[in-house]
Design a protein around this motif. Structure first.
Motif, PDB file in Angstrom:
ATOM      1  N   LEU A   1      35.654  54.806  13.461  1.00  0.00           N
ATOM      2  CA  LEU A   1      34.391  54.544  14.180  1.00  0.00           C
ATOM      3  C   LEU A   1      34.689  54.120  15.615  1.00  0.00           C
ATOM      4  O   LEU A   1      33.837  53.548  16.291  1.00  0.00           O
ATOM      5  CB  LEU A   1      33.597  53.436  13.461  1.00  0.00           C
TER       6      LEU A   1
ATOM      7  N   THR B   1      36.444  51.713  16.548  1.00  0.00           N
ATOM      8  CA  THR B   1      36.225  50.260  16.418  1.00  0.00           C
ATOM      9  C   THR B   1      34.762  49.891  16.724  1.00  0.00           C
ATOM     10  O   THR B   1      34.486  48.781  17.162  1.00  0.00           O
ATOM     11  CB  THR B   1      37.207  49.416  17.282  1.00  0.00           C
TER      12      THR B   1
ATOM     13  N   LYS C   1      36.747  50.210   8.344  1.00  0.00           N
ATOM     14  CA  LYS C   1      36.832  48.798   7.945  1.00  0.00           C
ATOM     15  C   LYS C   1      35.553  48.078   8.355  1.00  0.00           C
ATOM     16  O   LYS C   1      34.896  48.447   9.329  1.00  0.00           O
ATOM     17  CB  LYS C   1      38.047  48.141   8.585  1.00  0.00           C
ATOM     18  N   SER C   2      35.227  47.066   7.583  1.00  0.00           N
ATOM     19  CA  SER C   2      34.078  46.224   7.892  1.00  0.00           C
ATOM     20  C   SER C   2      34.264  44.925   7.141  1.00  0.00           C
ATOM     21  O   SER C   2      34.954  44.877   6.125  1.00  0.00           O
ATOM     22  CB  SER C   2      32.780  46.905   7.453  1.00  0.00           C
ATOM     23  N   THR C   3      33.610  43.885   7.649  1.00  0.00           N
ATOM     24  CA  THR C   3      33.664  42.613   6.918  1.00  0.00           C
ATOM     25  C   THR C   3      32.314  42.345   6.243  1.00  0.00           C
ATOM     26  O   THR C   3      32.097  41.270   5.697  1.00  0.00           O
ATOM     27  CB  THR C   3      34.005  41.455   7.890  1.00  0.00           C
ATOM     28  N   HIS C   4      31.397  43.326   6.294  1.00  0.00           N
ATOM     29  CA  HIS C   4      30.078  43.150   5.671  1.00  0.00           C
ATOM     30  C   HIS C   4      29.956  44.024   4.424  1.00  0.00           C
ATOM     31  O   HIS C   4      30.129  45.250   4.517  1.00  0.00           O
ATOM     32  CB  HIS C   4      28.975  43.511   6.666  1.00  0.00           C
TER      33      HIS C   4
ATOM     34  N   ARG D   1      27.889  47.236   4.643  1.00  0.00           N
ATOM     35  CA  ARG D   1      28.519  48.307   5.416  1.00  0.00           C
ATOM     36  C   ARG D   1      29.723  48.899   4.676  1.00  0.00           C
ATOM     37  O   ARG D   1      29.972  50.102   4.738  1.00  0.00           O
ATOM     38  CB  ARG D   1      28.980  47.783   6.772  1.00  0.00           C
TER      39      ARG D   1
ATOM     40  N   GLU E   1      28.215  51.247   2.327  1.00  0.00           N
ATOM     41  CA  GLU E   1      27.640  52.387   3.060  1.00  0.00           C
ATOM     42  C   GLU E   1      28.730  53.375   3.509  1.00  0.00           C
ATOM     43  O   GLU E   1      28.557  54.588   3.424  1.00  0.00           O
ATOM     44  CB  GLU E   1      26.916  51.816   4.278  1.00  0.00           C
ATOM     45  N   ASN E   2      29.861  52.841   3.933  1.00  0.00           N
ATOM     46  CA  ASN E   2      30.925  53.692   4.484  1.00  0.00           C
ATOM     47  C   ASN E   2      31.595  54.581   3.438  1.00  0.00           C
ATOM     48  O   ASN E   2      32.384  55.456   3.785  1.00  0.00           O
ATOM     49  CB  ASN E   2      31.980  52.830   5.184  1.00  0.00           C
TER      50      ASN E   2
END
Ligand code: A2P
Length: 269
Positions: free
Chosen positions: A199, A201, A239-242, A245, A248-249
Motif C-alpha cells: 500500500l 505504507t 500490514k495493519s495494526t487494526h 483492516r 479487510e486486507n
C-alpha cells in the motif's frame, strides 16, 4: 471469500499462502495483538525479521493461537548488516531463540547491503551468507531460503557462485512502483516475488483513480491495491495494526477487469 488459504508453490514444492501478514514497523508490544488478530481472521502466513525487533511476540502469538506449528508459514530475515557464513548461522540461531520454534519456513537475506550503506558492494559477504543459508536448508532447519531487496546483479552473483537458486525475492512493490524488469527476471528463474509495502505504507490509498475504482467494486482502496498484486501473481504482505483492516486486507471476493488492470498499470509514482 478470503484468499488466505490459497497458496503459491515454490519451485522446491513448498506451499506458501498467497497473502502474508507483514509486521515491519509493528513494535514487539503491538505485534502480539496484531498477529493474534491476523491468525484469528485466517491468515496463515506471517512475515517478520530480526531487524523488526518483534520476533518474540510473533512467536508467542503463533504459539498462543493453538494452531499447529505447521499450519502457519513463518518468514524471518538475516539482518542486512550481518554478512558472512558463521555470522549468518549465529544470527539464525538467535532468530529461532526469539521465535521459540525449532524450524522456520522461509529465511531471507534482508538486504544486499547494510541500511546505512545502501548500494555498497557486499558481494563476497552475500555469497558467504548465502552458503550458510544453503547449509541451513540442507540441514532441514528452514523449508525455503531467499533474498530481499536484491537487484538483478545481486541475484546474479548468487546464481554464479552458489548451488541453490533463491526461492523468493521480497521487494517493495505497489501500484506505480512495479519494478517490472526485476520481477520478470525473477519469474524466468522461478523465484517467487513477494511485495512488501503493497500500500506504499499508506500513501497510495489517497489516489483518486484507486478510490474511484474501489467504489465501483464496492471495496476499499487497500483491497484494490492488494488484488492488483495478486492478479500479477505476486505475493502481497500488507500490514495493519487494526483488526478490521487486517480482515479487510484478506477479503478478495472480486476480480479487477483487464481494462481496470491496464488503468492501474498506467499509474506512475
Ligand atoms: P494501520 O496500521 O493504522 O492500519 P504497507 O502495508 O504498504 O506498509 O501499508 C501499511 C500502512 O497502511 C499502515 O500505515 C496501515 O495503517 C495502513 N493500512 C493498512 N491496511 C489498511 C486499510 N485496509 N485501510 C487503510 N489503511 C490501511
Amino acid at each position: 471469500m478470503s484468499l488466505v488459504n490459497d497458496t503459491y508453490i515454490l519451485y522446491n514444492g513448498v506451499e506458501i499462502p498467497k497473502i502474508g501478514f507483514g509486521t515491519w514497523q509493528i513494535s514487539n508490544a503491538a505485534a502480539y495483538e496484531a498477529v493474534s488478530a491476523a491468525l484469528k481472521t485466517g491468515y496463515r502466513h506471517i512475515d517478520t525479521a530480526r531487524a523488526y525487533d518483534n520476533e518474540e511476540n510473533v512467536g508467542k502469538a503463533v504459539r498462543d493461537s493453538k494452531l499447529k506449528r505447521e499450519e502457519v508459514f513463518i518468514t524471518s530475515k538475516l539482518p542486512a548488516e550481518i554478512k558472512g557464513f558463521k555470522a549468518a548461522q549465529a544470527s539464525f540461531e538467535k532468530t529461532m531463540h526469539h521465535l521459540g520454534f525449532p524450524n522456520l519456513d522461509l529465511f531471507l537475506i534482508h538486504a544486499p547491503w547494510p541500511w546505512n550503506g545502501r548500494g555498497r558492494d557486499c558481494t563476497e559477504g552475500n555469497i558467504a551468507s548465502w552458503k550458510a543459508m544453503e547449509e541451513l536448508y540442507r540441514q532441514g532447519k528452514v523449508r525455503a531460503i531467499g533474498v530481499s531487496n536484491f537487484s538483478i546483479s545481486d541475484i546474479t552473483s548468487i546464481l554464479d557462485n552458489c548451488g541453490i537458486v533463491p526461492m523468493v525475492n521480497q521487494i517493495g512493490l505497489y501500484i506505480g512502483h512495479m519494478q517490472e524488469e526485476l520481477t520478470e527476471f525473477c519469474r524466468k528463474r522461478n523465484i517467487l516475488v513477494e511485495a512488501y509495502s503493497p500500500l506504499a505504507t499508506g500513501r497510495i490509498l489517497k489516489s483518486e483513480t484507486i478510490s474511484e475504482m474501489a467504489k465501483h467494486y464496492s471495496v476499499s482502496p487497500a483491497q484494490v491495491c492488494i488484488r492488483y498484486l495478486l492478479q500479477k501473481e505476486l505475493l502481497p504482505l500488507p500490514k495493519s495494526t487494526h483488526a478490521n483492516r487486517i480482515a479487510e486486507n484478506a477479503e478478495m471476493e472480486f476480480t479487477l477487469s483487464a481494462a481496470d488492470m491496464k488503468i492501474l498499470d498506467a499509474i506512475s509514482e
